[in-house]
Design an enzyme around this catalytic site. Structure first.
Site, mmCIF file in Angstrom:
data_model
loop_
_atom_site.group_PDB
_atom_site.id
_atom_site.type_symbol
_atom_site.label_atom_id
_atom_site.label_comp_id
_atom_site.label_asym_id
_atom_site.label_seq_id
_atom_site.Cartn_x
_atom_site.Cartn_y
_atom_site.Cartn_z
ATOM 1 N N GLY A 249 0.779 -1.225 0.000
ATOM 2 C CA GLY A 249 0.000 0.000 0.000
ATOM 3 C C GLY A 249 0.808 1.270 0.000
ATOM 4 O O GLY A 249 2.016 1.274 0.213
ATOM 5 N N GLU A 250 0.083 2.348 -0.273
ATOM 6 C CA GLU A 250 0.642 3.690 -0.230
ATOM 7 C C GLU A 250 0.090 4.345 1.030
ATOM 8 O O GLU A 250 -1.068 4.116 1.403
ATOM 9 C CB GLU A 250 0.177 4.487 -1.454
ATOM 10 C CG GLU A 250 0.547 3.853 -2.791
ATOM 11 C CD GLU A 250 2.039 3.946 -3.094
ATOM 12 O OE1 GLU A 250 2.731 4.756 -2.465
ATOM 13 O OE2 GLU A 250 2.500 3.186 -3.969
ATOM 14 N N LYS A 271 -3.980 4.620 4.689
ATOM 15 C CA LYS A 271 -3.220 3.510 4.101
ATOM 16 C C LYS A 271 -4.107 2.892 3.025
ATOM 17 O O LYS A 271 -5.160 2.334 3.311
ATOM 18 C CB LYS A 271 -2.862 2.488 5.190
ATOM 19 C CG LYS A 271 -2.057 1.321 4.677
ATOM 20 C CD LYS A 271 -1.493 0.462 5.815
ATOM 21 C CE LYS A 271 -0.942 -0.844 5.291
ATOM 22 N NZ LYS A 271 -0.405 -1.713 6.336
ATOM 23 N N ALA A 368 1.186 8.461 13.864
ATOM 24 C CA ALA A 368 1.902 7.989 15.055
ATOM 25 C C ALA A 368 3.400 8.255 15.000
ATOM 26 O O ALA A 368 4.177 7.630 15.702
ATOM 27 C CB ALA A 368 1.623 6.502 15.253
ATOM 28 N N GLY A 369 3.801 9.190 14.149
ATOM 29 C CA GLY A 369 5.211 9.584 14.168
ATOM 30 C C GLY A 369 6.036 8.939 13.076
ATOM 31 O O GLY A 369 5.516 8.443 12.088
ATOM 32 N N SER A 370 7.339 8.954 13.312
ATOM 33 C CA SER A 370 8.225 8.400 12.276
ATOM 34 C C SER A 370 8.737 7.036 12.725
ATOM 35 O O SER A 370 8.719 6.713 13.916
ATOM 36 C CB SER A 370 9.396 9.341 12.017
ATOM 37 O OG SER A 370 10.115 9.514 13.209
ATOM 38 N N ASP A 407 6.055 -9.646 12.826
ATOM 39 C CA ASP A 407 6.882 -8.912 11.854
ATOM 40 C C ASP A 407 7.341 -7.586 12.462
ATOM 41 O O ASP A 407 7.323 -6.553 11.809
ATOM 42 C CB ASP A 407 6.056 -8.651 10.592
ATOM 43 C CG ASP A 407 6.947 -8.345 9.379
ATOM 44 O OD1 ASP A 407 8.147 -8.658 9.435
ATOM 45 O OD2 ASP A 407 6.437 -7.790 8.395
#
Ligand SMILES: Nc1ncnc2c1ncn2[C@@H]1O[C@H](COP(=O)(O)OP(=O)(O)OP(=O)(O)O)[C@@H](O)[C@H]1O
Length: 510
Positions: A249-250, A271, A368-370, A407
């Site tokens: 996804g993008e 998303k 939620a940030g980087s 994951d």
């Protein structure tokens, strides 16, 4: 009671070392010549590692003569990051280096210092022996020091060497860009399962598909797919920008303007995942309703832990809404996609390839940030409390839903700065408070995850997904294999009641 030191003040011996490399050199802890291989090795798989010769004099700087390279076989070893092996010698302090790993793929380090190194690598057709046992492979992956004592990684010809993080995306990109002759037709479609602990709930492919479609629509609170362009009109979205991408996804960030400039919702993340189409996208078959359903259910359930009374946490990404839309990719999203591509370079296919009948699921998530792969902690204490937050969030998820992320690499942990002093968790009705040290941690991306709700287990079946277990290039990929081995006895006994938390080491803690 807060016994920790004031934010930003605390530093341990390693922080001091990190402060500047010059200090390291002054202390003879690191020299120009050995630093590069040493750092590269912390994120390289078990193809080889450096060992320091025993005759070493501690007061002298290390040179390559003091090291020799050992080669290991993946079947009988684990790729423990080399900084652990070297740590005792080079870093005589309680904590191992917390590095920002930047291995740019299979060719070795991206470190500019290695540019002129002898790259002993042939990437033309590394899959030729893809099914061969690594034991039988004579020139199993090795590295060499060039004349200028620099380290390069050599591709293991019988496995797939990837950069850490988004393995499927890296793998697809690797195949599309590096392989000229692909002898690689073992792609297995991952099947999705909503499984009762004893027997499959749904049988018959057609019925199953319809049932999953119905379920997806139910979660979207829709009866039919909405037209993509209308549902996400340009003037309903403000300050939009593409912020990320995955194999499926993008990801766009925007503010959603609900009633034409009246009500303003703060930042949301969209998303966008293509669904059910026959066109391959980013080297992958598009997801089916049955494959997306577990991700929707898991995201919704994990998000709902925020308001759970007995087990609660904000550590899993909040979901506002899910939508099922249909149609060409809207022009405004295409422009944002192209902007990202021009500035950062996208590894994904251009979204213009989607036709008017294309379906997409859109997850509206809280920003939620980087991601942790691109984050530098201020000091070890901050990273320690970040780790505690992740562990407690997982404990809460496991307690409530037997959640396993499966994951949890650095790209799937997001970090945002916060003014909150504490982060609160409730585990089995007990309140737990953890210092934030200025950061708030969030877990995302449940593509491979699994949960159990009321005796029904939702997950994507990984057992037939050979790709997942063949990649190398980082300890991350060993963890997939280790977990599979770990779970074999349970699988053989037809038991799926496993409650192990898989946590790919987040930091190079000792
Ligand atoms: N809620 C969020 N807030 C901020 N950034 C996000 C959020 N969700 C996703 N991202 C960004 O988008 C990237 C891709 O998202 P995500 O991992 O969910 O995609 P994916 O297609 O499932 O990836 P994969 O290839 O691992 O399957 C993330 O690494 C992150 O940088």
């Amino acid at each position: 009671m807060d016994y920790s030191l004031e934010d930003g003040k605390w530093s341990d011996p390693f922080d001091e070392l990190l402060d500047s490399r010059t200090k390291l050199r002054k202390m003879n802890i690191v020299t120009q010549s050995v630093r590069v291989p040493h750092n590269i090795d912390s994120s390289v798989e078990n193809s080889s590692f450096i060992e320091i010769k025993e005759t070493i004099h501690e007061d002298k700087p290390l040179t390559c003569e003091d090291c020799f390279i050992k080669v290991h076989c993946p079947s009988d070893s684990i790729s423990t990051p080399c900084d652990k092996r070297l740590g005792a010698v080079l870093f005589n302090c309680g904590l191992s280096p917390i590095t920002r790993l930047k291995l740019e793929g299979f060719e070795g380090s991206s470190d500019t210092d290695t540019k002129d190194a002898n790259i002993n690598v042939n990437v033309e057709n590394p899959f030729l022996n893809i099914n061969a046992s690594p034991n039988m492979c004579s020139n199993f992956g090795k590295r060499q020091l060039s004349k200028s004592y620099k380290m390069v990684t050599v591709v293991h010809p019988s496995s797939i060497v990837l950069k850490p993080g988004k393995w499927r995306k890296s793998l697809n990109n690797f195949i599309r860009t590096k392989i000229t002759e692909i002898n690689f037709n073992k792609k297995v479609e991952r099947s999705s399962i909503c499984q009762d602990r004893k027997s499959l709930v749904l049988k018959g492919e057609h019925k199953f598909k319809n049932k999953c479609e119905e379920e997806v629509l139910k979660y979207c609170d829709q009866s039919i797919p909405l037209p993509f362009n209308d549902a996400y009109e340009q003037n309903k979205l403000l300050n939009s920008i593409k912020i990320g991408e995955g194999a499926y996804g993008e990801v766009f960030l925007c503010s959603k303007n609900q009633n034409r400039l009246e009500k303003h919702i703060s930042n949301i993340v969209l998303k966008i995942i293509p669904l059910e189409g026959s066109t391959e996208i980013n080297g992958e078959k598009q997801k089916s309703f049955s494959q997306i359903l577990p991700e929707i259910i898991i995201t919704t359930k994990m998000s709902s832990l925020q308001t759970n009374k007995i087990n609660s946490t904000d550590g899993f990404v909040s979901i506002h809404k899910v939508s099922l839309v249909k149609g060409n990719y809207p022009q405004h999203f295409i422009k944002l996609w192209e902007k990202y591509d021009n500035e950062k370079g996208s590894e994904n296919d251009h979204p213009r390839l989607f036709g008017e009948n294309q379906l997409f699921v859109i997850l509206e998530l809280k920003f939620a940030g980087s991601d942790m792969a691109n984050f530098q902690f201020l000091n070890s204490e901050q990273s320690y409390y970040a780790l505690l937050q992740i562990i407690l969030a997982l404990a809460v998820g496991e307690e409530e839903y037997q959640f396993e992320h499966r994951d949890l690499h650095l790209g799937n942990i997001l970090i945002e700065y916060t003014n909150k002093k504490h982060i609160i968790f409730t585990l089995k009705n007990t309140h737990l408070t953890v210092l934030s040290k200025g950061v708030n941690m969030t877990i995302i991306d449940y593509t491979l995850s699994r949960i159990t709700i009321d005796s029904c287990c939702y997950f994507n079946d990984l057992s037939s997904d050979e790709e997942l277990f063949q990649a190398t290039g980082d300890y991350q990929y060993d963890v997939y294999r280790l977990m599979r081995n770990e779970l074999k006895p349970a699988r053989e006994a037809q038991s799926i009641s496993v409650s192990k938390v898989q946590l790919i080491p987040l930091l190079s803690l000792p």
